[in-house]
Design an enzyme around this catalytic site. Structure first.
Site: not given
Length: 435
Positions: A53, A56, A117
């Site tokens: 993640s 992102k 997230s």
């Protein structure tokens, strides 16, 4: 503007010293000073690994860029696609469940992505910007190239493994693929995100927030960055940036912290504890090592003051002017983060603009006060060299060298008399040489 380069470009810095003091248990790691992008420590920094993640950060960059350019607005509403709905319902992944018939504004989707997230919310943002996640993936890879990243591949907007995308992974990507980058590329992305969109830290540092507060869909969102000061592994000054965890990537974290005017960026990839096991605590413990080292051993120093005269290049000769030389000074100061006590290990280096000089190395009058004649940069002595995230990053330790005063052009009579004097002076010198 073309310059005559007097010294070579900077290479690796005090990284050997840092590596001797730091034992970061991770497959790859890097420590960077945030104002210049100077690399202070690295371990396998160019090895391509899973980023989970931390992906992102690129989605955040593209969204904040779209907001700035007016292509997307914070209060713009998004209608949930079937794909986003399916992903958002999977609570084994980080998610805020979205209603199939729901409408959500971009700001709340952004907060869900940056704080919690949330993967469904992230894909919703990608669809808003690019129409589809497949189109957005192309934008991600194009932007990475534009930012000067190396060693990367984006296959989705979230950082999940494509197998988690309910059979709807972006067209042109493999069903088992996952995003990969090097620690250096990840740090460079974080560096540009903070530099270009500093407001991202206000959201990234939010420890908790309620999604759809006051409605039946209200969900508590706790930040996965447990190094934020009030959380379980809190560290003074931490205000970002992004965690990441998948089976493929392991436990990853891009952190940033600021104290006493100094900001550092760290990346750990597949962090492990002393027993060689990966877990949430390990990624924060290994990050803490780098922050402790940076804040304890480095300080920002003025290596060259404004209006400085550089020894050996205090002035330049001037031809066809009322005066025959002009003094040179730096327009601004140069500051850089350096190891404590090593200020004397750096020296200024002058690089003159070849196009401004004649074949004899002279400026030609008229010269105006403030005219740029080159630049000054900083060179480390001996083996104490300097490394940056990119070649262009060292521009931040360059200042222009300017004329400190004006030199008017001499009138035709003076120039003629000088020419005559030079002519007879040459004859006399030639005659003297005969005897």
């Amino acid at each position: 503007m073309a310059f005559v380069l007097i010294v070579g470009l900077f290479q690796n810095g005090n990284i050997v010293k840092a590596q001797a003091q730091l034992d970061v248990k991770a497959d790859a790691a890097i420590l960077v000073e945030a104002s210049t992008g100077r690399v202070l420590f690295e371990k396998n920094a160019d090895t391509v690994l899973g980023i989970a993640s931390m992906t992102k950060m690129m989605t955040e960059y593209l969204l904040l860029e779209a907001i700035k350019e007016g292509r997307v607005k914070w209060e713009q509403e998004y209608s949930v696609s079937e794909y986003v709905w399916k992903v958002s319902q999977d609570r084994s992944l980080s998610n805020v469940p979205l209603r199939r018939d729901g409408k959500y504004n971009i700001r709340e989707l952004y907060e869900a992505m940056a704080i919690y997230s949330a993967n469904g919310a992230t894909i919703a943002i990608a669809e808003t910007i690019a129409g589809s996640e497949a189109n957005f993936v192309k934008m991600m890879n194009d932007k990475a190239q534009e930012l000067g990243l190396e060693n990367y591949k984006f296959v989705n907007a979230t950082g999940l493994n494509n197998r988690d995308l309910k059979g709807s992974h972006p067209e042109g990507t493999g069903a088992e693929e996952e995003n990969v980058m090097s620690a250096r590329a990840t740090a460079k992305l974080a560096y540009r995100l903070i530099k270009d969109f500093p407001d991202v830290l206000a959201t990234a540092s939010t420890t908790k927030k309620k999604f759809r507060e006051g409605t039946d869909d209200e969900i508590k969102m706790d930040n996965w960055n447990w190094m934020l000061p009030s959380l379980v592994f809190g560290y003074e000054g931490v205000d970002g940036l992004k965690t990441g965890t998948t089976d493929f990537a392991g436990y990853c974290f891009t952190g940033t912290a600021m104290r006493d005017g100094k900001r550092f960026i760290t990346v750990v990839m597949n962090a492990k504890n002393a027993s060689g096991q990966g877990n949430y605590k390990a990624r924060f413990d290994e990050t803490r090592k780098m922050f402790d080292y940076a804040f304890s051993n480095y300080s920002i120093e003025e290596l060259l003051p404004k209006n400085a005269k550089i020894k050996g290049t205090e002035n330049l000769p001037v031809t066809k002017g009322k005066g025959n030389k002009v003094k040179l000074t730096t327009k601004d100061s140069i500051e850089m983060v350096i190891l404590n006590g090593e200020k004397d290990q750096y020296q200024p280096v002058v690089v003159l603009d070849k196009k401004k000089l004649n074949k004899n190395g002279e400026l030609t009058a008229p010269v105006k006060k403030g005219d740029v004649v080159g630049y000054v940069t900083i060179k480390a002595k001996g083996d104490n060299k300097v490394s940056f995230l990119s070649d262009k990053a060292d521009d931040q330790i360059k200042v222009v060298l300017v004329a400190a005063s004006s030199v008017e052009k001499a009138n035709w009579f003076v120039l003629m008399m000088r020419g005559i004097g030079d002519f007879f002076g040459g004859l006399w010198k030639s005659a003297a040489n005969l005897f």
